[in-house]
Design a protein around this motif. Sequence first.
Motif, PDB file in Angstrom:
ATOM      1  N   MET A   1      -8.263  -7.747   9.784  1.00 47.80           N
ATOM      2  CA  MET A   1      -8.603  -6.724   8.937  1.00 47.80           C
ATOM      3  C   MET A   1      -9.668  -6.503   8.433  1.00 47.80           C
ATOM      4  O   MET A   1     -10.779  -6.302   7.139  1.00 47.80           O
ATOM      5  CB  MET A   1      -7.699  -7.047   8.284  1.00 47.80           C
ATOM      6  N   GLY A   2     -10.660  -6.643   9.224  1.00 47.08           N
ATOM      7  CA  GLY A   2     -12.238  -7.351   9.032  1.00 47.08           C
ATOM      8  C   GLY A   2     -12.963  -5.531   9.480  1.00 47.08           C
ATOM      9  O   GLY A   2     -12.334  -4.575   8.850  1.00 47.08           O
ATOM     10  N   MET A   3     -14.272  -5.292   9.802  1.00 45.89           N
ATOM     11  CA  MET A   3     -14.732  -4.304   9.851  1.00 45.89           C
ATOM     12  C   MET A   3     -14.136  -3.376  10.761  1.00 45.89           C
ATOM     13  O   MET A   3     -14.260  -4.314  12.257  1.00 45.89           O
ATOM     14  CB  MET A   3     -16.337  -4.230  10.302  1.00 45.89           C
ATOM     15  N   GLY A   4     -13.884  -2.073  11.414  1.00 47.70           N
ATOM     16  CA  GLY A   4     -12.574  -1.306  12.306  1.00 47.70           C
ATOM     17  C   GLY A   4     -12.057  -0.962  11.724  1.00 47.70           C
ATOM     18  O   GLY A   4     -11.014  -1.982  11.662  1.00 47.70           O
ATOM     19  N   GLU A   5     -11.391  -0.283  13.431  1.00 46.00           N
ATOM     20  CA  GLU A   5     -10.545  -0.112  13.493  1.00 46.00           C
ATOM     21  C   GLU A   5     -10.255  -1.002  14.679  1.00 46.00           C
ATOM     22  O   GLU A   5      -9.885  -0.383  16.103  1.00 46.00           O
ATOM     23  CB  GLU A   5     -10.598   1.447  13.647  1.00 46.00           C
TER      24      GLU A   5
ATOM     25  N   ILE B   1      -2.667  -7.340  13.262  1.00 45.09           N
ATOM     26  CA  ILE B   1      -3.215  -7.035  13.887  1.00 45.09           C
ATOM     27  C   ILE B   1      -3.194  -5.647  12.881  1.00 45.09           C
ATOM     28  O   ILE B   1      -2.310  -4.986  12.454  1.00 45.09           O
ATOM     29  CB  ILE B   1      -3.252  -5.639  14.898  1.00 45.09           C
ATOM     30  N   SER B   2      -4.035  -5.150  11.413  1.00 42.76           N
ATOM     31  CA  SER B   2      -3.835  -3.977  11.160  1.00 42.76           C
ATOM     32  C   SER B   2      -4.658  -3.119  11.411  1.00 42.76           C
ATOM     33  O   SER B   2      -6.169  -2.691  11.612  1.00 42.76           O
ATOM     34  CB  SER B   2      -5.306  -4.297   9.861  1.00 42.76           C
ATOM     35  N   THR B   3      -3.926  -1.785  11.600  1.00 41.46           N
ATOM     36  CA  THR B   3      -4.354  -0.564  12.251  1.00 41.46           C
ATOM     37  C   THR B   3      -3.866   0.025  10.893  1.00 41.46           C
ATOM     38  O   THR B   3      -3.025   0.084   9.676  1.00 41.46           O
ATOM     39  CB  THR B   3      -3.495  -0.048  12.594  1.00 41.46           C
TER      40      THR B   3
ATOM     41  N   VAL C   1      -0.036  -1.740   9.116  1.00 39.17           N
ATOM     42  CA  VAL C   1      -1.409  -0.113   9.279  1.00 39.17           C
ATOM     43  C   VAL C   1      -0.188  -0.357   7.968  1.00 39.17           C
ATOM     44  O   VAL C   1      -0.429  -0.244   6.834  1.00 39.17           O
ATOM     45  CB  VAL C   1       1.125   0.784   9.346  1.00 39.17           C
ATOM     46  N   SER C   2      -2.417   0.568   7.336  1.00 37.70           N
ATOM     47  CA  SER C   2      -2.626   0.936   6.255  1.00 37.70           C
ATOM     48  C   SER C   2      -2.194   2.483   5.793  1.00 37.70           C
ATOM     49  O   SER C   2      -2.387   3.072   6.481  1.00 37.70           O
ATOM     50  CB  SER C   2      -3.732   0.614   6.982  1.00 37.70           C
ATOM     51  N   LEU C   3      -1.378   2.311   5.009  1.00 36.56           N
ATOM     52  CA  LEU C   3      -0.489   2.836   4.317  1.00 36.56           C
ATOM     53  C   LEU C   3      -1.701   3.913   3.436  1.00 36.56           C
ATOM     54  O   LEU C   3      -2.078   4.898   3.365  1.00 36.56           O
ATOM     55  CB  LEU C   3       0.867   3.644   4.212  1.00 36.56           C
ATOM     56  N   HIS C   4      -0.772   3.447   2.305  1.00 38.09           N
ATOM     57  CA  HIS C   4      -1.728   3.754   0.647  1.00 38.09           C
ATOM     58  C   HIS C   4      -1.679   4.212   0.420  1.00 38.09           C
ATOM     59  O   HIS C   4      -2.433   4.720  -0.723  1.00 38.09           O
ATOM     60  CB  HIS C   4      -3.499   3.479   0.987  1.00 38.09           C
ATOM     61  N   ALA C   5      -0.909   5.779   0.559  1.00 39.27           N
ATOM     62  CA  ALA C   5      -0.412   7.033   0.270  1.00 39.27           C
ATOM     63  C   ALA C   5       0.480   7.587   0.434  1.00 39.27           C
ATOM     64  O   ALA C   5       1.398   6.994   1.671  1.00 39.27           O
ATOM     65  CB  ALA C   5      -1.300   7.687   0.038  1.00 39.27           C
TER      66      ALA C   5
ATOM     67  N   PHE D   1       2.981  -2.758   5.284  1.00 39.39           N
ATOM     68  CA  PHE D   1       2.856  -1.882   5.409  1.00 39.39           C
ATOM     69  C   PHE D   1       1.228  -2.475   3.992  1.00 39.39           C
ATOM     70  O   PHE D   1       2.274  -2.186   3.382  1.00 39.39           O
ATOM     71  CB  PHE D   1       3.881  -0.559   5.219  1.00 39.39           C
ATOM     72  N   GLU D   2       0.365  -2.156   4.599  1.00 34.49           N
ATOM     73  CA  GLU D   2      -0.585  -2.053   2.995  1.00 34.49           C
ATOM     74  C   GLU D   2      -0.341  -0.698   2.529  1.00 34.49           C
ATOM     75  O   GLU D   2      -0.833   0.255   2.634  1.00 34.49           O
ATOM     76  CB  GLU D   2      -2.133  -2.097   4.141  1.00 34.49           C
ATOM     77  N   TYR D   3      -0.587  -1.162   1.136  1.00 37.58           N
ATOM     78  CA  TYR D   3      -0.222   0.276   0.222  1.00 37.58           C
ATOM     79  C   TYR D   3      -1.516  -0.367  -0.459  1.00 37.58           C
ATOM     80  O   TYR D   3      -1.643  -1.501  -1.786  1.00 37.58           O
ATOM     81  CB  TYR D   3       0.816   0.210  -0.431  1.00 37.58           C
TER      82      TYR D   3
ATOM     83  N   TYR E   1      -7.399  -4.159  -5.125  1.00 39.72           N
ATOM     84  CA  TYR E   1      -8.069  -3.183  -4.734  1.00 39.72           C
ATOM     85  C   TYR E   1      -9.777  -4.004  -4.998  1.00 39.72           C
ATOM     86  O   TYR E   1      -9.709  -3.841  -6.278  1.00 39.72           O
ATOM     87  CB  TYR E   1      -8.813  -1.613  -5.309  1.00 39.72           C
ATOM     88  N   ASN E   2     -10.778  -4.036  -4.052  1.00 36.91           N
ATOM     89  CA  ASN E   2     -12.186  -4.647  -4.411  1.00 36.91           C
ATOM     90  C   ASN E   2     -13.493  -3.260  -4.932  1.00 36.91           C
ATOM     91  O   ASN E   2     -13.138  -3.113  -3.490  1.00 36.91           O
ATOM     92  CB  ASN E   2     -11.774  -5.358  -2.609  1.00 36.91           C
ATOM     93  N   PRO E   3     -13.490  -3.318  -5.804  1.00 32.55           N
ATOM     94  CA  PRO E   3     -14.115  -2.313  -5.859  1.00 32.55           C
ATOM     95  C   PRO E   3     -15.037  -2.173  -5.280  1.00 32.55           C
ATOM     96  O   PRO E   3     -15.777  -3.354  -4.775  1.00 32.55           O
ATOM     97  CB  PRO E   3     -14.566  -2.197  -7.003  1.00 32.55           C
TER      98      PRO E   3
END
Length: 336
Positions: free
Chosen positions: A152-156, A186-188, A209-213, A251-253, A285-287
Amino acid sequence: MDIKLLKTTLKNEPNFRFKQTQKAVFTDLIDDWSKVTSLPINLREKLNKEVPLFINGEIYKSKDEKTIKALIELKDGLKIEAVLMRHKNGRNTACLSSQVGCPLGCGFCATGMAGFKRNLTAAEIVNQYLFLARFLKNSFKEKNKITNVVYMGMGEPFLNYENVMSSVKILNDKELIGLGARHISISTAGITEGIKKLANENMQINLAVSLHAPTDKLRSVLMPINKRYSIEKVLDAVERYIEKTGRRVMFEYLMIKDVNDSPKDAKKLATLMKRPLFLVNLISYNPTNKFEPSLSPSVKRFKDILEKEGVAVTQRHSFGRDIKAACGQLAGKKNK
Ligand code: SAH
Ligand code: SF4
């Protein structure tokens, strides 16, 4: 640590040498072959020249020492970061990068805003683990082992599938690092080809899975990749992953103030997430730039609605805000 290179360097040595060196690198976590006194001096010198163990990194600690961030410089001078989160119960989670930057350009993400440079090799991914593991071992007397790894660091990760999976196999290999598959996640951002491939790996690693919306309209604004992999396509791929593996998917939100945190958003999200083995993780959220984190009453209200609708929800608090430990905040600036 480039294991292939280590093998070729040892090709004229007796077989047991390879085991010895592996133990030195992955169990004893040494950072200089000169310290491995069980090896002949000339071999130590040769290894130091051909497979050096030195990793060029700097450590940043949060005031409470719960979050440790490593800024690592690669051979070509590019910088990446890896973060260690020390939890109360003795769990230590290492968060690893899979790429230098990220081509997906999500608007809320510092890595995405900094652009894409290149994929990381498996060795560069494993080195992030080693750097943090060495630091942990040398700095703390107890609870000083990495127990979990998250990509979950930099990149996909799924845009660098082969190298990421090679690194996962090194982490998981009992002869090498020996971290249980269930302790690796693993986060995608929703690359469906990657979700499909992972389903066929027959490994018990976790998928996030990053959903966010909750709607394509909003998700496409926050995550441009949604135009290619819509919510429906992503959820379809996840359903098939669950059929195949029987594993829970998280699912990450991200909770972003006045953007995706209204009761209406919660209700829409609930209709998508009310399925077996789906789990929603609400993330503070980390601004980084234009967005602000949701206020805690809105987060509570959001969570209550999901729970009332029968959705499984957890909440993740942010770590290390004082050292900019969110995805890509530090290295992103230094690579510019
Ligand atoms: N590219 C992958 C994995 C790396 S990002 C992905 O997007 O899933 C890992 C997680 O950190 C993602 O859920 C991402 O949305 C989240 N993230 C990005 N920027 C963040 C920030 N500023 N604060 C908190 N989480 C963030
Ligand atoms: Fe890339 Fe993930 Fe950041 Fe989006 S959130 S830009 S996919 S690293």
